[in-house]
Design an enzyme around this catalytic site. Structure first.
Site, PDB file in Angstrom:
ATOM      1  N   ILE A 135       0.845  -1.192   0.000  1.00  0.00           N
ATOM      2  CA  ILE A 135       0.000   0.000   0.000  1.00  0.00           C
ATOM      3  C   ILE A 135       0.880   1.241   0.000  1.00  0.00           C
ATOM      4  O   ILE A 135       1.802   1.362   0.804  1.00  0.00           O
ATOM      5  CB  ILE A 135      -0.928  -0.023   1.230  1.00  0.00           C
ATOM      6  N   GLY A 151      -3.471  -2.700  -7.614  1.00  0.00           N
ATOM      7  CA  GLY A 151      -4.547  -1.708  -7.592  1.00  0.00           C
ATOM      8  C   GLY A 151      -5.449  -1.856  -6.379  1.00  0.00           C
ATOM      9  O   GLY A 151      -5.664  -2.962  -5.892  1.00  0.00           O
ATOM     10  N   GLY A 185      -8.281   0.767  -5.965  1.00  0.00           N
ATOM     11  CA  GLY A 185      -9.448   1.637  -6.098  1.00  0.00           C
ATOM     12  C   GLY A 185     -10.798   0.950  -6.109  1.00  0.00           C
ATOM     13  O   GLY A 185     -11.751   1.432  -5.508  1.00  0.00           O
ATOM     14  N   GLU A 186     -10.919  -0.160  -6.807  1.00  0.00           N
ATOM     15  CA  GLU A 186     -12.231  -0.764  -6.957  1.00  0.00           C
ATOM     16  C   GLU A 186     -12.433  -2.009  -6.099  1.00  0.00           C
ATOM     17  O   GLU A 186     -13.527  -2.578  -6.071  1.00  0.00           O
ATOM     18  CB  GLU A 186     -12.473  -1.099  -8.434  1.00  0.00           C
TER      19      GLU A 186
END
Ligand SMILES: Cc1cc2nc3c(=O)[nH]c(=O)nc-3n(C[C@H](O)[C@H](O)[C@H](O)COP(=O)(O)OP(=O)(O)OC[C@H]3O[C@@H](n4cnc5c(N)ncnc54)[C@H](O)[C@@H]3O)c2cc1C
Ligand code: SF4
Lengths: 720, 325
Positions: free
Chosen positions: A601, A674, A676-677
């Site tokens: 992260i 990733g 975000g989703e």
């Protein structure tokens, strides 16, 4: 520096109103204002159009219609999607309700809007196909999805597994139209001078929209500059080029004056993209002890002939659970609606809502703990691709989530826990999200005076990209975050794959780190040292009187062996507790825990915000959100934010968001994936399953509104 | 939005006169409903008479032992007033269940009563709507109408009145005080203020052109347990699917319904007087039978029938529990 949950470096600009968004840019001088008039029919043609009254209205400079709109480049259905030209006002044909039929430019916004209403239109209305359910028999199978994956995958014999059982689930679920509805509506300020177009555009993809605009307007790409310094949310809806940008540019050229356009909230419904409605059929076959022997997911989704968007909704199970017999398929049904587009968590949100609800049905049928069922079918090897699943921490997410949430206190029997006026239930679901990688460049420059400037065309759509870019550069160069100036989202900067698909942060970080490493090497070389000096900025001016710069590049996943040798995903598990009013069927979330594994992260704070927002999005998909089309006319009926419901603060109690932070060495050299989703993945199903656990009622038509529960609730004491 | 002129008179009499002086004039108070409708060109006033400086912004006792609420009292202030909270709890509860804090800070007593329907076809100027354009038809009939009226609707319009506050005021027997452009004043029982749609759904109240609401009076406190139960699809900031305003009393050890009004069911706050004292013992089903007699739901909103029964039953249960506490 990487990982630190530091505040957004652009935060003070935003809270003091100094972050200037496209529509507010003053760079071009006094603009005119444009307003789009949309068609009042869903299919047919413009029989007559009279602009005289609008043209003579106060302040009006221009009224564009299909009769006088400049010739534009034709639409091309390029697989790269976001660089497709989108010509406007080209014919008298109308293909969807609200399609632009006139564009009015005036001195003020109010004048333009009032004059737009004065354009007199007569339509030749034709019957259209506007609802999926009644046209589902026209579904056409799809070989390839919009993101390039196969539309169908087949292993073994699902039919045989289904007839062998012994325990099977075969259910149909429907997920409705959704909209992104970012806070900032779609907006563009177009400035045309000296044969050059500059657009200040609310976009998620600078380089791609630049090409799209250039091709629409018949310009060379270098005649177009796109600047998207600040964007107020996108969620997929600003990946594409839309009417407002094209019309603003056409009018600016014609009037030799800057023109700006912002969609109204109602127009964000008609003129941007929606998530298509879908009918899912999920089939599961299992042994009595819960081993999956077969899984199937068929999705039929709405599409438009003009621009098919085949959302990857039936791919969610491909890498999620082991099972020898598998079948996943997509088909589309063309309706006379606007083309669908990517909306946050395309594929995963609706796919997991259906599939993970089906898994809960299976757990119930088998009388197995739903967490146990998922653990039993966990796998280290991708069941369809045959390669290892890197960073596969699904089991860790499930176990950690169950422990934190207190899953052991769940009501074992649905409908059995009553607290006052409420039926209380627990639900859980697993989440998975594909990790992507797209070509992205970044340039890092150190001025002789030691200032560090980082540039890329990746926009920050509110997610924190400015901040994480500064963190990456600071870490790579061994300097402080406050010593880095980040400049983003300008087409003069190295092109990126944009901010979408949860890949902006990792794409940019990799490129940026590579650029920084190059600079370090050059400084070390210049200084005649084996290694970079400790204070890298101190003597830059001495060795590089002009300053020093380097570019870094992230390659696309098609060229990256990591994406051939591994199946790249992120993982999560969500747990929810709901209370259902026993009298009215009103469902309210009581608490929720999400545990996620998404590689390393970069910023704990912005990542947490993304995941928490995603979880709320999941709640919304289970309980609130649906855009409704009137099957007679093809219009969006609840086209405003008073009627298109999503959770408000009172709907969302404390939400626990946990990140199992780990470096995923097979993702990229930084170990980043990733985020975000990921929060929308599976979280809706956790809520849907909690509603079943609370009430014993299984609703398969989302969202779960009170009228769908009412008839199944226990009888009330309505007599004396 | 169409261009308009604007004035801000200093008294009620001037305001009422101003509203008829210019054809197409309209009052504006908080503007939270009117401005939205103007932006969509559903309302197209030529002239705005801003009533925010006419006074009438206080809550005062009446000679009859009740309260007179000025037309410009903000919803927030009204709900928070200690006298309202103590003696008219149903009103306070109804108001805070509506809209959002920001909207209630702006919204006024008169404006809330006169807010227009939330029927989505009314809001879409590309759709037929008899209320917006008399004679054009009703797109909601045969369209999406899950939250439309089940009572008192007509072939011309099936819209509901969206106000929560008005439902409580109906239960409390409030009266609306007005002044006409002629200077004449009158008092209208709230039961008579709103009209059923009939053939003229665009006529929503009995107010004459230019007639200005100056105040709403509440009769002396009724006592009893005062509850407001609003059923909705999210916890806040949503209009009622069904709402119940209940004033209940304990008589001879039994719960009786003193006042009962519903929101979300009709073109006006819905109260059926026969359903009140007549039904001894507050039997939810018997009361609901009376309330719902004559109900004509659509296919999509027929769930409101059981919902009314169940919500009423639950609200009565709460009253019983409250009474025995
Ligand atoms: C998103 C949203 C959600 C909402 N949710 C709810 C809800 O859940 N429950 C609810 O009850 N309400 C709700 N509301 C509506 C809100 O309560 C009304 O908008 C508000 O009460 C209107 O008051 P106002 O003073 O702003 O009226 P205005 O907008 O100023 O006026 C409304 C009408 O009243 C007329 N008028 C105003 N004052 C006078 C007067 N003194 N005499 C004669 N005519 C007058 C105006 O001409 C106009 O026609 C919501 C509104 C919004 C925007
Ligand atoms: S129900 Fe009434 S407000 Fe709604 S469309 Fe019909 S006429 Fe208009």
């Amino acid at each position: 520096m990487i990982g630190a949950g530091i505040n957004r470096i652009d935060g003070p600009l935003k809270v003091t109103g100094r972050a200037v968004y496209s529509y507010e840019r003053q760079d071009a001088g006094q603009p005119f204002y444009g307003f789009i008039r949309g068609a009042a029919i869903g299919k047919g043609k413009i029989a007559a159009i009279d602009t005289a009254e609008a043209e003579s209205a106060p302040g009006v400079r221009l009224v564009l219609t299909h009769r006088n709109a400049p010739k534009q480049g034709a639409f091309v259905n390029k697989p790269t999607i976001f660089d497709r030209p989108h010509p406007q006002l080209t014919t008298d044909r109308i293909e969807y309700f609200g399609e632009p039929v006139a564009f009015v430019v005036a001195d003020t916004f109010e004048q333009a809007r009032a004059a737009a209403a004065l354009v007199n239109l007569t339509y030749g209305r034709e019957d259209g196909a506007f609802d999926l359910a009644n046209h589902a028999d026209q579904a056409e199978p799809q070989a390839t999805l919009s993101i390039g994956l196969p539309g169908e995958t087949r292993f073994g014999d699902l039919e045989a597994a289904m007839s062998a059982g012994p325990v099977t689930i075969d259910q149909t679920y429907t997920t409705p139209y959704h909209f992104s509805q970012p806070m900032e509506p779609h907006a563009c300020l177009a400035d045309w001078r000296d044969d050059h177009l500059t657009v200040y555009l609310a976009t998620q993809t600078v380089a791609q929209n630049r090409i799209a605009l250039a091709e629409t307007l018949g310009l060379a790409a270098d005649q177009v500059t796109v600047d998207a310094a600040f964007v107020g949310g996108g969620f997929g809806s600003k990946l594409y080029l839309h009417a407002e940008a094209v019309l603003a540019a056409l009018a600016a050229r014609k009037l030799a004056n800057p023109v700006k356009v912002a969609l109204t909230r109602r127009q964000v419904f008609t003129l941007t993209g929606h998530r298509p409605e879908m009918i899912h059929r999920v089939r599961l076959a299992a042994t009595l002890d819960g081993q999956l022997t077969g899984l199937g997911h068929d999705v039929n989704l709405q599409a438009a002939v003009a621009e098919p968007w085949i959302e990857q909704a039936a791919t969610v199970a491909r890498s999620l659970y082991a099972a020898p017999n598998r079948l996943t398929r997509h088909s589309i049904t063309n309706l006379d609606l606007k083309a669908a587009e990517a909306v946050r968590g395309p594929g995963e949100l609706p796919g997991l809502l259906a599939f993970e609800t089906a898994m809960d049905e299976l757990a119930y049928a088998l009388d197995i703990d739903p967490v146990e069922l998922r653990l039993k079918n966990d796998t280290a090897i991708d069941p369809e691709l045959g390669v290892p699943l890197n960073g596969r921490r699904l089991a860790d997410c499930l176990r950690e989530g169950a422990k934190r949430f207190g899953w052991d206190r769940r009501p074992k029997t649905p409908g059995s826990r009553r607290e006052g006026d409420h039926l209380v239930g627990y639900g859980m679901a697993a989440g998975i999200r594909m990790h992507f990688q797209g070509p992205t460049g970044a340039i890092v420059r150190i001025e002789p005076d030691g200032r560090v400037i980082v540039r890329s065309d990746t926009p920050d759509i509110g997610t924190g990209t400015y901040t994480i870019a500064a963190q990456i550069a600071a870490e790579s160069l061994g300097i402080g975050v406050d010593q880095v100036t980040v400049q983003l989202a300008h087409s003069d900067f190295p092109p990126s794959a944009g901010a979408g698909g949860s890949w902006g942060a990792s794409n940019l970080s990799i490129a940026l780190d590579r650029a920084c490493q190059q600079i370090r090497n050059r400084i070390a070389e210049a200084a005649g040292l084996g290694a970079t000096p400790n204070d890298i900025l101190a003597d830059v001016g001495r060795w590089f009187p002009e300053g020093v710069e380097a570019t870094g590049q992230t390659i696309g996943q098609a060229d990256d062996p990591n994406f051939k040798n591994y199946s790249q995903n992120t993982y999560g598990a969500a747990f929810a507790e709901v209370a259902v009013d026993i009298a009215t069927g009103e469902v309210r979330l009581r608490r929720m825990t999400g545990v996620f594994a998404a590689g390393r992260i970069v910023n704990a704070k912005t990542a947490r915000s993304q995941l928490m927002g995603g979880m709320i999005w999941g709640v919304s998909s289970a309980l609130h959100e649906a855009a409704h089309v009137d099957p007679r006319y093809g219009n969006w009926v609840n086209g405003d934010l008073a009627e298109y419901l999503m959770p408000v603060h009172a709907d969302i109690p404390a939400i626990e968001t946990v990140l199992l932070d780990d470096y995923d060495e097979h993702a990229n050299h930084l170990g980043i994936k990733g985020v975000g989703e990921l929060g929308v993945c599976g979280t809706g199903a956790a809520v849907s399953n909690a509603v079943f656990n609370a009430t014993g009622i299984r609703v398969r038509d989302f969202p779960i509104t009170l009228s769908k529960l009412l008839s199944g609730l226990p009888p009330m004491r309505t007599a004396a | 939005m169409k261009a308009f002129t604007y004035e801000r008179p200093a008294s009620a009499a001037e305001a009422a006169a101003a509203a008829v002086r210019i054809p197409g004039a309209k009052f504006i108070a908080g503007g939270t409903n009117l401005l939205d409708l103007m932006k969509l060109q559903i309302e197209t006033p030529t002239h705005l008479v801003d009533v925010n400086s006419i006074g009438f912004d206080r809550i005062e006792p009446t000679d009859q032992g009740g309260l007179r609420i000025g037309a410009l009292v903000r919803n927030t202030d009204l709900a928070a007033d200690p006298r309202i909270r103590r003696d008219y709890g149903v009103l306070s509860r109804a108001i805070v269940s509506g809209a959002s804090g920001q909207l209630r800070n702006k919204a006024t007593t008169a404006g809330n009563l006169l807010q227009r329907t939330r029927c989505p076809y009314f809001y879409d100027t590309d759709m037929a709507c008899n209320k917006r354009t008399p004679g054009s038809g009703c797109a909601a009939i045969g369209g999406l109408n899950a939250n439309h009226a089940i009572l008192g609707a007509s072939e011309a319009c099936i819209a509901t009145h969206p106000s929560d506050m008005a439902v409580a005021m109906r239960a409390l027997d409030a009266s609306v005080e007005t002044v006409a452009p002629s200077g004449a004043s009158r008092s209208i029982p709230i039961a008579d203020l709103h009209c059923l749609p009939g053939n003229t759904p665009h006529v929503e109240t009995v107010l004459e052109p230019g007639e200005l609401i100056t105040a709403v009076t509440l009769p002396k406190p009724r006592g009893g347990l005062q509850l407001y139960r609003k059923v909705r699809e999210r916890a806040s900031y949503a209009f009622a699917t069904v709402s119940v305003a209940l004033i209940a009393k304990i008589e001879e050890g039994r719960l009786t319904v003193d006042r009962l009004a519903f929101g979300g069911l009709a073109h006006k706050p819905w109260r059926v007087e026969q359903a009140e004292h007549a039904v001894a013992g507050a039997v939810a089903d018997s009361i609901a039978d009376v309330v719902l007699s004559g109900a004509r739901p659509t296919e999509q909103n027929s769930y409101k029938l059981p919902l009314v029964r169940r919500t009423l039953a639950a609200t009565l249960e709460h009253a019983r529990a409250g009474a025995s506490r």
